[in-house]
Design an enzyme around this catalytic site. Structure first.
Site, short mmCIF file in Angstrom:
data_model
loop_
_atom_site.label_atom_id
_atom_site.label_comp_id
_atom_site.label_asym_id
_atom_site.label_seq_id
_atom_site.Cartn_x
_atom_site.Cartn_y
_atom_site.Cartn_z
N LYS A 203 0.86 -1.18 0.00
CA LYS A 203 0.00 0.00 0.00
C LYS A 203 0.89 1.23 0.00
CE LYS A 203 -3.70 2.44 2.31
NZ LYS A 203 -4.67 2.48 3.40
N ARG A 213 -10.44 10.99 1.46
CA ARG A 213 -10.39 11.77 2.71
C ARG A 213 -11.71 12.50 2.93
NH1 ARG A 213 -4.45 12.00 3.09
NH2 ARG A 213 -4.15 9.76 2.98
N ARG A 224 1.06 10.04 5.66
CA ARG A 224 1.23 8.68 6.19
C ARG A 224 2.55 8.07 5.73
NH1 ARG A 224 -3.93 8.24 7.87
NH2 ARG A 224 -5.70 8.54 6.46
N GLU A 240 7.36 -6.99 1.78
CA GLU A 240 6.06 -6.93 2.47
C GLU A 240 5.24 -8.19 2.17
OE1 GLU A 240 4.84 -4.89 4.62
OE2 GLU A 240 5.90 -2.98 4.46
N LYS A 255 -2.26 -1.60 -3.81
CA LYS A 255 -3.09 -0.39 -3.78
C LYS A 255 -2.20 0.85 -3.77
CE LYS A 255 -6.32 1.80 -0.63
NZ LYS A 255 -7.05 1.65 0.60
N SER A 281 -9.97 5.97 -4.92
CA SER A 281 -10.84 7.13 -5.13
C SER A 281 -10.31 8.09 -6.19
CB SER A 281 -11.03 7.86 -3.80
OG SER A 281 -9.78 8.25 -3.24
N TYR A 320 -15.06 1.45 -7.22
CA TYR A 320 -16.32 2.14 -6.94
C TYR A 320 -17.31 1.97 -8.09
CZ TYR A 320 -13.53 3.91 -3.17
OH TYR A 320 -12.74 3.97 -2.06
C1 PBG Z 1 -7.17 3.56 5.27
C2 PBG Z 1 -7.62 3.54 3.88
C3 PBG Z 1 -7.48 4.54 2.90
C4 PBG Z 1 -8.10 4.06 1.74
C5 PBG Z 1 -8.62 2.80 2.04
N1 PBG Z 1 -8.29 2.48 3.36
C6 PBG Z 1 -6.92 5.89 2.99
C7 PBG Z 1 -5.50 6.10 3.24
O1 PBG Z 1 -4.72 5.15 3.38
O2 PBG Z 1 -5.11 7.27 3.33
C8 PBG Z 1 -8.19 4.78 0.44
C9 PBG Z 1 -9.17 4.26 -0.54
C10 PBG Z 1 -9.41 5.18 -1.67
O3 PBG Z 1 -8.74 6.20 -1.85
O4 PBG Z 1 -10.34 4.87 -2.45
N2 PBG Z 1 -8.19 3.13 6.14
#
Ligand code: PBG
Length: 330
Positions: A203, A213, A224, A240, A255, A281, A320
């Site tokens: 990730k 967000r 992060r 990982e 991801k 997203s 989505y």
């Molecule tokens: C963390 C989480 C995130 C997303 C899914 N789980 C946000 C992040 O890591 O900042 C993002 C999913 C998306 O952008 O569609 N709980």
């Protein structure tokens, strides 16, 4: 084996002549069962709330979430991944709402299981960021840094309450070291060997999470980068991966998807467990925004992005567009 182009009459275009021919020789086929719908449910609202940066996506009420889950079953989608959005007053430094059996995510899990039973694989995001008032994926130490091992304790408890609430699969997305192993022990410790772990293995710290967000009303200040991966790195993903598999991951995920297809291909090559990719997203928002401006053909672009993700090695895709794409495929 044929060496392509090695004889004078070689004309690859012969296999592209008609739709039927192209369909016959297609190497990658999307199927509704490849798709998983991520869905948001928000505490304390009576009508769904539109997410402005994700046209067509909503923060659901419990009621509309049930409907969305039922529609996903009808469309032939395989799974749903739930994200809970607590009321602001229920956020705190420890993300207590994430482990409260009556917290929004647990209530939603029970509602969705009641609605769909086992017809859909019901998954839950296992992370603290939606529930903490500082917006980080874990709890903080005295210096304000994300405390890995203290966070693991919270994740263990989250896994147990999510399993109790009906999750078939938990999806730890916080990128804490050791999260998969600790969650496995926590689940087995309460006799829930039947609950699977979909590990967010690779990730990356991505700008493309932006619209998410808004979707979860995130309180995050800063970034992060001390726990999510650096976009510059590839080998690190294999490390990982090895750790997650050793810790007992049942399925692994990469991801974001689109900007990390090389990582996805490498991960897919290296494992014998199912591989997922999360089209996030920002990937959704880019296509929707360009289509709205009339700059690209929306439906073709959607299909092309999903095909590319599957071609790179994902067996399951969180998107989505899951329900809409599944209907297009039928
Ligand atoms: C963390 C989480 C995130 C997303 C899914 N789980 C946000 C992040 O890591 O900042 C993002 C999913 C998306 O952008 O569609 N709980």
């Amino acid at each position: 084996m044929t060496v392509y182009g090695s004889f004078p009459g070689a004309r690859p275009r012969r296999l592209r002549t008609t739709p039927a021919m192209r369909r016959m020789v297609a190497e990658t086929r999307l199927h509704p069962a490849d798709l998983i719908l991520p869905a948001f449910v928000r505490e304390g609202i009576s009508e769904p709330v539109a997410i402005s940066a994700m046209p067509g996506v909503y923060q659901h009420t419990l009621d509309t979430l049930r409907k969305a889950a039922a529609e996903a079953v009808d469309a032939g989608v395989s799974g749903i991944m739930l994200f809970g959005v607590p009321a602001d007053e229920n956020k705190d430094a420890a993300g207590t709402a994430g482990t409260d059996p009556d917290g929004i995510l647990q209530v939603a899990l029970r509602a969705v299981r009641e609605e769909v039973g086992d017809d859909l694989v019901v998954m839950s995001d296992l992370c603290l960021d939606e529930f903490t008032d500082h917006g980080h994926c874990g709890v903080l130490d005295a210096q304000g840094r994300v405390d890995n091992d203290a966070t693991l304790e919270r994740y263990a408890e989250m896994a147990q309450v999510q399993a109790d609430a009906g999750a078939h699969v938990v999806g730890p997305s916080g990128m804490m070291d050791g999260q998969v192993g600790l969650i496995r022990d926590a689940l087995d410790g309460i006799g829930r060997e039947d609950v699977s772990i979909l590990a967010y293995t690779a990730k990356y710290s991505s700008a493309f999470y932006g619209p998410f967000r808004e979707a979860v009303g995130s309180s995050l200040q800063g970034d992060r980068k001390t726990y999510q991966q650096d976009p510059a790195n590839s080998r690190e993903s294999l490390r990982e991966l090895a750790l997650d598999l050793a810790e007992g991951a049942d399925m692994v995920m990469v991801k974001p998807a689109g900007p990390y297809l090389d990582i996805l291909a490498k991960v897919a090559e290296g494992v014998d467990v199912p591989v997922a990719a999360y089209q996030i997203s920002g990937e959704y928002a880019m296509v929707e925004a360009a289509a709205e401006k009339g700059w690209i053909e929306r439906d073709r672009a959607i299909t092309e992005t999903l095909t590319g993700i599957k071609r790179a090695g994902a067996q399951m895709i969180l998107t989505y567009w899951a329900v809409e794409a599944a209907r297009m495929l039928r």
